[in-house]
Design a protein around this motif. Structure first.
Motif: not given
Lengths: 382, 478
Positions: A32-35, A230-234, A277-289
């Protein structure tokens, strides 16, 4: 793994509608782990996204651009007012922010900076594959099915392991950011300038309010959810966002960008349902301002940025930072937020914590140039 | 623009990473005329005129059978009149699409889409871009519009079998091939034209009469040019001479040969001698119209007309007189030998002016952007949709004069916005990151403006930089 031909066929048929969820012929995923990695292309402004309102340097440096109406998260920081759903996640302990964070890259070119962000190398163009593709080699077998939610696979996900890509064929109108740059490019050409000015004038008259923004962000998030649920999804995905390079008109433009991002995250969460509940979403960028505003109501390329981890698996509700402050002596090269955290260590810590992989091995595989740096611990619920 | 850049962009189709012009751009162009292939490998899979003609004829046959069967079941008296009225393919829809009609529609679209895709792919891989440009020029000169399903199906084969076959040949052969092709005969309603005193007209029946369309467009658009001295009477006389020129198997007339061929239907031919532009042509069959057409091909006005159009295409709206004269002279001197005209074109200094002269049409611009990154092939459906989006659907101009070879048609606000949208879409699909700055330097050596350079450098992603390159002023013109 995936039947690419049928994927492309379906994408031609589906257009922008999401009524039919594409059925992906992945090997049955038993985890169930998603990233998900949401890439912010263009150097998103961390200081406006997560504003250090209590830092006296902030109002001084940002002037009219200083954000005052955000969601107060703690004594120092406030989340941008457009990130309502994300603020809600924070209060539920499902959002974690890192500030004054950066990759090893210390120059200020989008091209090179994004290359480092995606390859995980210590410098630009040193490594040819992406850290997420290398990640596919160390996460559990059943969690490896990966997809890029875009027309082509971004560098972060490119490498020896096979991945898919999917994007609706009806793309929206040209992004506002591109239109603005075209305007600048045509400034010296009499014929094109005249035609373009007329076109933009017409567009202003006919465009609705809040064009793009929330709706397109939500559509992308919903699409990603249908691919991941889906069960057979990414199980692993990249989502690319642009328009973050706010050299001018930042107040207005960043609000639209963050509204779209907020809508994307919310739609992703909603679409995933219990899988969140089993998901981690990372939000990132190349550098700041730059810490200070420039002369055109915006900011220029900087160094220290902000990053996010979102999801039910995240041990959230906190801001992780070794805040350097914004006093003149504290700024990096007298202009940028000084980075005091390594993005590499942050990402490796998220991946190792989520998948239970060996931290040292994770660090070495994803970020080969990171030397002996240790992944950040405690980011994910056990 | 350097001479190399002019050869590549103004005469060619835009730079490709592997394209080498060398020190002698003019020789490079001349070599292409010699190497030109009417049917290159990239067009190998496309249907021929006969193949398309066959499936059209099959459908018409099936439809006729179905109607006759229906008539036999219905009231005999009433059925006769109905069946008669529907004999011609006016494209009138039957109530509810039959499976056979749907299948036919699918074949029509398939032929068109495949032809468009092959045309694009040819443009991308060709090593004779100059002669490919000339193919488009002549195809637009003998323009069709694919509104009618039969013309839509036949447009691709028309360009291959009638135009491409003669681009480096003689103008007269090109003219004959174009006017005798079923696509042209159907498009300009020649196939059902009949003389008022012809046997067919005397027999009576539905809508049998003279149609002047082909005759007029041959004189006005394909040969002499408008306002060159011919009169309405000349048009009508020529139209009478052309009666009988048809594609028999495709017009439900008595046909026994392979569908998709030119045929002369004597029963439709107007008897008598004809007088066109002061010359009398003896009574005769197909040779009567052929004789007039030969004289039109050789007429000084035709040489001037073609010369003017070519000058406009390569040297701009000012149509420099010296160049028009030079090309007309080459045309006349050589009796319509097109390579001789092309040599005069390549030798014309007016066509080598260092500043960009023409605004690229949607077709030219799209091909140039694809070639810039070395794209070798596109999806046919995608290509069809793209040109529709950019308001230049392939082989579908709004009038028989074809697409206006005029910057004003394309240098327009909305057209520009559509290109920017398409540029963003195209750039996002690059599977490998490209450095737009390097491509710009290669495409336009020493000619990239500071504002374009700045835009490319400041782009927030490689994809955006590519989109900006595609929409740059340098890319918009040739």
């Amino acid at each position: 793994m995936i039947d690419r031909r049928s994927l492309l066929r379906r994408s031609a048929l589906l257009g922008a509608g999401l009524a039919l969820a594409p059925r992906m012929a992945f090997a049955a995923a038993a985890t169930e782990k998603r990233f998900v990695f949401i890439i912010q292309r263009g150097a998103a402004d961390g200081l406006a996204t997560l504003a250090p309102t209590a830092d006296p340097g902030y109002a001084r440096l940002r002037g009219a651009l200083a954000e005052h109406s955000g969601f107060k998260l703690d004594g120092t920081f406030a989340l941008h007012a457009s990130l309502a759903n994300t603020a809600q996640l924070y209060s539920q302990g499902e959002a974690l922010f890192a500030h004054a964070i950066a990759s090893p890259y210390r120059d200020r070119s989008h091209f090179d900076g994004q290359n480092v962000l995606e390859t995980g190398a210590a410098g630009a163009f040193q490594v040819r594959d992406g850290w997420m593709n290398r990640m596919l080699g160390i996460v559990p077998q059943e969690g490896r099915s990966a997809i890029a939610v875009s027309a082509t696979v971004p560098l972060a996900l490119r490498g020896v392991h096979e991945v898919a890509s999917y994007a609706p064929t009806d793309l929206p109108d040209a992004s506002d950011d591109l239109l603005a740059r075209v305007t600048a490019m045509y400034a010296g050409d009499a014929q094109l300038h005249a035609l373009w000015s007329e076109a933009m004038e017409t567009r202003r008259l006919t465009a609705g309010m809040g064009e793009g923004g929330k709706e397109s962000g939500a559509a992308t998030g919903a699409l990603a959810a249908t691919l991941l649920k889906p069960a057979n999804g990414a199980r692993i995905a990249t989502i690319e966002t642009g328009g973050w390079d706010t050299h001018f008109g930042q107040a207005h433009r960043l609000a639209i960008q963050l509204t779209a991002l907020d809508g994307l995250i919310d739609a992703l969460r909603t679409g995933l349902g219990p899988s969140w509940n089993d998901t981690v979403v990372l939000v990132a960028t190349e550098f700041g301002r730059t810490a200070a505003a420039n002369g055109t109501g915006g900011t220029d390329h900087g160094t220290g940025a902000a990053a996010m981890l979102l999801g039910g698996a995240v041990k959230g509700g906190r801001i992780i930072t070794d805040w350097p402050g914004l006093s003149p002596s504290a700024l990096y090269q007298s202009r940028d937020l000084k980075p005091t955290m390594q993005l590499d260590a942050f990402i490796a810590g998220a991946v190792a914590g989520h998948y239970g992989t060996d931290p040292a091995r994770t660090m070495a595989t994803l970020f080969p140039g990171a030397g002996g740096a240790r992944p950040v611990e405690g980011l994910i619920r056990s | 623009m350097t001479p190399q850049s002019i050869a590549v962009n103004r005469f060619g189709l835009g730079g490709r990473p592997d394209e080498e012009v060398g020190d002698d751009p003019r020789a490079w162009l001349l070599g292409q005329v010699a190497r030109y292939q009417p049917r290159p490998a990239s067009l190998a899979g496309t249907p021929s005129t006969l193949q398309v003609g066959q499936f059209i004829a099959d459908f018409q046959h099936d439809r006729r059978e179905a109607r006759q069967a229906k008539r036999r079941l219905a009231d005999p008296g009433e059925g006769t009149a109905k069946a008669g009225a529907e004999a011609t393919d006016g494209g009138r829809p039957t109530a509810g699409k039959s499976p056979r009609r749907a299948e036919y529609g699918h074949e029509v679209r398939g032929s068109y889409n495949a032809s468009v895709g092959a045309r694009v792919n040819t443009a991308l891989v060709t090593d004779t871009p100059f002669t490919e440009r000339l193919v488009y020029f002549w195809s637009n000169h003998f323009a069709l519009a694919v509104k009618n399903p039969r013309v839509r199906a036949l447009a691709g084969p028309f360009e291959v079998d009638a135009i491409r076959a003669h681009v480096t040949g003689n103008f007269q052969d090109l003219l004959f091939a174009a006017e005798r092709h079923p696509a042209m005969l159907l498009y300009l309603s020649q196939a059902t034209s009949a003389g008022p005193d012809s046997p067919a007209a005397k027999r009576g029946g539905k809508e049998i009469g003279l149609n002047e369309n082909l005759a007029r467009e041959i004189m006005e658009l394909h040969t002499l040019g408008v306002r060159s001295g011919y009169t309405q009477a000349d048009v009508t006389e020529f139209a009478r001479a052309l009666t009988g020129w048809t594609t028999p198997e495709l017009v439900n007339a008595a046909g026994h040969g392979a569908a998709g061929q030119f045929g002369f239907a004597a029963q439709r031919h107007q008897p008598g001698a004809r007088t066109v532009l002061g010359k009398t042509y003896a009574e005769g069959g197909v040779e009567q119209g052929e004789a007039i057409l030969r004289d039109l091909a050789a007429h000084p006005a035709t040489a001037r007309h073609i010369a003017t159009k070519l000058t406009r295409h390569f040297a701009g709206a000012s149509e420099p007189q010296a160049m028009v004269d030079r090309l007309a002279d080459a045309f006349t001197r050589s009796q319509g030998d097109l390579p001789t005209v092309y040599r005069a074109l390549i030798a014309s200094p007016e066509a080598w002016a260092p500043q960009p002269i023409r605004f690229r049409t949607p077709w030219e611009w799209s091909i140039a952007t694809l070639r810039a990154t070395g794209t070798r092939g596109v999806d046919a459906l995608d290509a069809v949709g793209t040109f529709k989006q950019l308001a230049q659907p392939v082989w579908y101009p709004r009038q028989p004069s074809g697409w206006d070879d005029d910057d004003a048609a394309w240098a327009a606000p909305d057209a520009l916005v559509r290109r920017v949208e398409e540029a963003e879409r195209l750039a996002a699909r690059m599977s490998a990151p490209v450095d737009a700055r390097r491509i710009a330097d290669r495409l336009f050596p020493g000619a990239v403006s500071p504002s374009t350079q700045q835009a490319l450098t400041r782009a927030e992603s490689p994809s955006q930089a590519l989109a900006l390159l595609y929409t740059s002023p340098e890319m918009m013109r040739r």
